[in-house]
Design a protein around this motif. Structure first.
Motif, PDB file in Angstrom:
ATOM      1  N   ALA A 139       3.569  -2.382  -5.992  1.00 55.25           N
ATOM      2  CA  ALA A 139       3.797  -2.326  -4.528  1.00 55.25           C
ATOM      3  C   ALA A 139       3.462  -3.674  -3.890  1.00 55.25           C
ATOM      4  N   LEU A 140       2.411  -4.319  -4.395  1.00 55.97           N
ATOM      5  CA  LEU A 140       2.040  -5.625  -3.834  1.00 55.97           C
ATOM      6  C   LEU A 140       2.909  -6.742  -4.400  1.00 55.97           C
ATOM      7  N   TYR A 141       3.368  -6.603  -5.639  1.00 59.95           N
ATOM      8  CA  TYR A 141       4.355  -7.567  -6.151  1.00 59.95           C
ATOM      9  C   TYR A 141       5.627  -7.500  -5.289  1.00 59.95           C
ATOM     10  N   PHE A 142       5.997  -6.277  -4.896  1.00 58.76           N
ATOM     11  CA  PHE A 142       7.192  -6.110  -4.065  1.00 58.76           C
ATOM     12  C   PHE A 142       6.963  -6.707  -2.669  1.00 58.76           C
ATOM     13  N   GLN A 143       5.748  -6.539  -2.169  1.00 60.50           N
ATOM     14  CA  GLN A 143       5.428  -7.140  -0.856  1.00 60.50           C
ATOM     15  C   GLN A 143       5.538  -8.669  -0.930  1.00 60.50           C
ATOM     16  N   ASP A 144       5.051  -9.251  -2.034  1.00 62.16           N
ATOM     17  CA  ASP A 144       5.121 -10.721  -2.204  1.00 62.16           C
ATOM     18  C   ASP A 144       6.578 -11.177  -2.267  1.00 62.16           C
ATOM     19  N   ASP A 193       8.442   7.241  -8.075  1.00 62.42           N
ATOM     20  CA  ASP A 193       8.932   7.416  -6.699  1.00 62.42           C
ATOM     21  C   ASP A 193       7.826   7.107  -5.701  1.00 62.42           C
ATOM     22  N   HIS A 194       6.616   7.565  -6.018  1.00 69.10           N
ATOM     23  CA  HIS A 194       5.515   7.294  -5.072  1.00 69.10           C
ATOM     24  C   HIS A 194       5.272   5.790  -4.954  1.00 69.10           C
ATOM     25  N   ASN A 195       5.358   5.072  -6.067  1.00 66.51           N
ATOM     26  CA  ASN A 195       5.154   3.615  -6.006  1.00 66.51           C
ATOM     27  C   ASN A 195       6.321   2.906  -5.319  1.00 66.51           C
ATOM     28  N   LEU A 196       7.512   3.475  -5.458  1.00 67.94           N
ATOM     29  CA  LEU A 196       8.663   2.909  -4.723  1.00 67.94           C
ATOM     30  C   LEU A 196       8.415   3.050  -3.221  1.00 67.94           C
ATOM     31  N   LEU A 197       7.947   4.223  -2.805  1.00 67.77           N
ATOM     32  CA  LEU A 197       7.683   4.442  -1.375  1.00 67.77           C
ATOM     33  C   LEU A 197       6.523   3.567  -0.895  1.00 67.77           C
ATOM     34  N   ARG A 198       5.517   3.376  -1.748  1.00 69.54           N
ATOM     35  CA  ARG A 198       4.411   2.463  -1.385  1.00 69.54           C
ATOM     36  C   ARG A 198       4.947   1.043  -1.214  1.00 69.54           C
ATOM     37  N   TYR A 202       4.642  -1.382   2.091  1.00 76.82           N
ATOM     38  CA  TYR A 202       4.028  -2.720   2.111  1.00 76.82           C
ATOM     39  C   TYR A 202       5.040  -3.777   2.558  1.00 76.82           C
ATOM     40  N   SER A 203       6.305  -3.561   2.210  1.00 78.85           N
ATOM     41  CA  SER A 203       7.347  -4.498   2.633  1.00 78.85           C
ATOM     42  C   SER A 203       7.531  -4.441   4.151  1.00 78.85           C
ATOM     43  N   VAL A 204       7.528  -3.234   4.698  1.00 81.79           N
ATOM     44  CA  VAL A 204       7.644  -3.065   6.165  1.00 81.79           C
ATOM     45  C   VAL A 204       6.465  -3.756   6.855  1.00 81.79           C
ATOM     46  N   GLU A 205       5.283  -3.598   6.280  1.00 82.46           N
ATOM     47  CA  GLU A 205       4.069  -4.223   6.863  1.00 82.46           C
ATOM     48  C   GLU A 205       4.233  -5.742   6.938  1.00 82.46           C
ATOM     49  N   ALA A 206       4.738  -6.351   5.869  1.00 82.40           N
ATOM     50  CA  ALA A 206       4.932  -7.816   5.853  1.00 82.40           C
ATOM     51  C   ALA A 206       6.033  -8.224   6.833  1.00 82.40           C
ATOM     52  N   PHE A 207       7.086  -7.382   6.901  1.00 84.99           N
ATOM     53  CA  PHE A 207       8.230  -7.684   7.765  1.00 84.99           C
ATOM     54  C   PHE A 207       7.800  -7.834   9.229  1.00 84.99           C
ATOM     55  N   ILE A 271       2.974  19.209 -12.609  1.00 86.69           N
ATOM     56  CA  ILE A 271       3.208  17.813 -12.212  1.00 86.69           C
ATOM     57  C   ILE A 271       2.177  17.394 -11.168  1.00 86.69           C
ATOM     58  N   GLU A 272       1.563  16.228 -11.386  1.00 86.59           N
ATOM     59  CA  GLU A 272       0.604  15.687 -10.410  1.00 86.59           C
ATOM     60  C   GLU A 272       1.359  15.068  -9.231  1.00 86.59           C
ATOM     61  N   ILE A 273       0.931  15.389  -8.015  1.00 88.45           N
ATOM     62  CA  ILE A 273       1.546  14.827  -6.810  1.00 88.45           C
ATOM     63  C   ILE A 273       0.580  13.789  -6.245  1.00 88.45           C
ATOM     64  N   PHE A 274       1.101  12.666  -5.778  1.00 83.87           N
ATOM     65  CA  PHE A 274       0.234  11.575  -5.312  1.00 83.87           C
ATOM     66  C   PHE A 274       0.183  11.534  -3.788  1.00 83.87           C
ATOM     67  N   GLU A 275      -0.979  11.195  -3.242  1.00 89.85           N
ATOM     68  CA  GLU A 275      -1.148  11.155  -1.779  1.00 89.85           C
ATOM     69  C   GLU A 275      -1.568   9.775  -1.293  1.00 89.85           C
ATOM     70  N   ASN A 276      -1.987   8.886  -2.221  1.00 91.08           N
ATOM     71  CA  ASN A 276      -2.555   7.611  -1.755  1.00 91.08           C
ATOM     72  C   ASN A 276      -1.537   6.786  -0.964  1.00 91.08           C
ATOM     73  N   ASP A 277      -2.073   6.048   0.011  1.00 89.55           N
ATOM     74  CA  ASP A 277      -1.262   5.112   0.799  1.00 89.55           C
ATOM     75  C   ASP A 277      -0.210   5.767   1.677  1.00 89.55           C
ATOM     76  N   MET A 278      -0.350   7.044   2.014  1.00 86.22           N
ATOM     77  CA  MET A 278       0.634   7.660   2.893  1.00 86.22           C
ATOM     78  C   MET A 278       0.658   6.946   4.256  1.00 86.22           C
ATOM     79  N   ASN A 279      -0.471   6.345   4.634  1.00 88.14           N
ATOM     80  CA  ASN A 279      -0.488   5.598   5.906  1.00 88.14           C
ATOM     81  C   ASN A 279       0.388   4.347   5.805  1.00 88.14           C
ATOM     82  N   ILE A 280       0.475   3.772   4.594  1.00 85.47           N
ATOM     83  CA  ILE A 280       1.340   2.605   4.370  1.00 85.47           C
ATOM     84  C   ILE A 280       2.794   3.070   4.285  1.00 85.47           C
TER      85      ILE A 280
END
Ligand SMILES: N#[N+]C[C@@H]1[C@@H](O)[C@H](O)[C@@H](O)[C@@H]2O[C@H]12
Length: 438
Positions: A139-144, A193-198, A202-207, A271-280
């Motif tokens: 997610a941070l590589y994508f932001q960079d 998918d969760h990392n794609l959304l993260r 992060y890209s929107v944040e940089a934008f 299946i494990e569902i992920f919640e981290n970074d929903m604010n991002i």
């Protein structure tokens, strides 16, 4: 229906993607992508074709822009090849950036508005080797990577799409295995998918820091899911599949959570569902891009892991076997707009046809009828209150259709892959007349 029936500021555009048209797969410092590897792996692509040359757009972009101009489009949606502009996680490839700078300048010279898709599936191999979309760091590589694009192109490009169809990247690439990297693991699909959304967030944040006068969104697969029969069970599985196919990629961005029925059925299957970074993930966006092609008919099937089977419908079909269902576009525009209250662009709509060339002509009346009927439904949605800002046809010219290779022709322009000559199909000539009617 005429062009002037649409709002004066409504944008008609045409869309492509880097790996599908550029070619020059190892030229001027471009490093490999997962699609270079996947398409070079025997048995993955129909006829073992690949994108090494594709439409040779890397060398022919000026000719292609002239075609866009001649047809009369207001805008052009294209994607940036991450492995063409980044040598690794830190170093830029100046020749790659130069290519896109020349492309953007040529578009602006021709009064064509550029819409950039930051990621349209061609992940650099050097990132896949670090775990790719399974690695949370991506997610941070994508932001960079996004920030480098914003810094280099944001002075001239004001419309940006972070991801194209994360459903395809995660489900086709990591669950069904028919797209790169060809994994078949549902937990990996949910994780990626969760990392794609993260990464999107992060890209929107940089934008927001780097292109203050720009607009940014995300493009999602948007399929009308309908029950095969009017039974309670079929209606239930249609709701479930709609959440898995559409809501799973829209809800987190607006509501900061995954849809509950799909979530429950996935968890019931371990299946494990992920919640981290929903604010991002739920950072405010300016629009959604809708890629609409067809509908999916589903039937209750308790013996199946997710209790449904997809049923073949009775309507006329395209060469992809997809039903031609323009009413579904209207339905999904209303549904998405009324649920998320976010401006929309149709970022892809079009069809693969049995296109045959004779004396330089392709009589694709079926594609003219397809486009007309979908334009009419888009116009109906606008009249019924949808804030629809534009419509991009998929696609400019026949190109590399992923696992289908070059066997499927979606273009309004015919590509002769042996000569790289382009021929306007009847649909392009019809569009030229339609767009002249400003
Ligand atoms: N298949 N098909 C055609 C088209 C594909 O060529 C695009 O790259 C995707 O964004 C989306 O799936 C739609």
């Amino acid at each position: 229906m005429e062009r002037n029936d649409f709002p004066k500021d409504f944008i008609f555009g045409v869309a492509t993607a880097s790996y599908q048209i550029e070619g020059a797969y190892n030229e001027d410092g471009k490093v490999p992508s997962i699609w270079d590897v996947f398409s070079h792996t025997p048995g993955k692509i129909k006829n073992n074709e690949n994108g090494d040359v594709a439409c040779d757009h890397y060398h022919r972009y000026e000719e292609d822009i002239k075609i866009i101009k001649d047809i009369g489009f207001d805008a052009y949606r294209f994607s940036i090849s991450w492995p063409r502009v980044m040598k690794n996680t830190k170093e830029k490839n100046e020749k790659g950036l130069d290519f896109y700078n020349k492309l953007i300048d040529k578009l602006l010279e021709n009064n064509i508005t550029p819409f950039i898709t930051i990621y349209h599936w061609d992940l650099p191999l050097f990132l896949y080797e670090k775990g790719g979309w399974l690695n949370d760091d991506i997610a941070l590589y994508f932001q960079d990577y996004s920030s480098i694009l914003f810094q280099n192109f944001g002075d001239r490009v004001k419309h940006w799409i972070t991801l194209n169809e994360p459903w395809c990247s995660s489900f086709l690439g990591y669950f069904y295995g028919i797209h790169a990297p060809g994994h078949k693991n549902l937990q990996e699909a949910i994780k990626t998918d969760h990392n794609l959304l993260r990464a999107h967030g992060y890209s929107v944040e940089a934008f927001r820091d780097l292109v203050k006068d720009g607009k940014i969104g995300i493009t999602n697969v948007t399929t009308k899911v309908e029950p095969a029969d009017e039974t309670e069970e079929d209606f239930y599985v249609a709701l479930l599949v709609d959440e898995l196919t559409n809501g799973w990629f829209y809800d987190p961005i607006i509501f900061g959570r995954y849809p509950e029925n799909a979530r429950a059925i996935l968890q019931r299957n371990g299946i494990e569902i992920f919640e981290n970074d929903m604010n991002i993930i739920s950072k405010k966006i300016d629009f959604f891009g809708i890629n609409y092609y067809t509908r999916q008919l589903v039937k209750y099937a308790p013996e199946e892991p997710f209790m449904f089977r997809t049923i073949e419908g009775e309507l006329e079909k395209t060469e992809m076997g997809w039903e031609i269902y323009p009413e579904g576009l209207y339905d999904m525009l209303l549904k998405i707009y009324n649920r998320y209250k976010t401006p929309l662009y149709i970022t892809e709509n079009g069809m693969a046809g049995p296109d045959k060339i004779e004396n330089g002509k392709v009589h694709d009346t079926y594609r003219i009828n397809y486009l007309k009927s979908h334009f009419e439904n888009a116009l109906k949605a606008i009249k019924d209150g949808v804030d629809l800002k534009g419509y991009f046809i998929w696609t400019l010219m026949d190109n590399f259709e992923w696992a289908e290779g070059y066997s499927k022709r979606f273009g309004i322009v015919y590509t002769d892959y042996t000569t790289q000559k382009r021929y306007l199909k009847d649909s392009a000539i019809w569009l030229k007349k339609f767009l002249e009617g400003k």
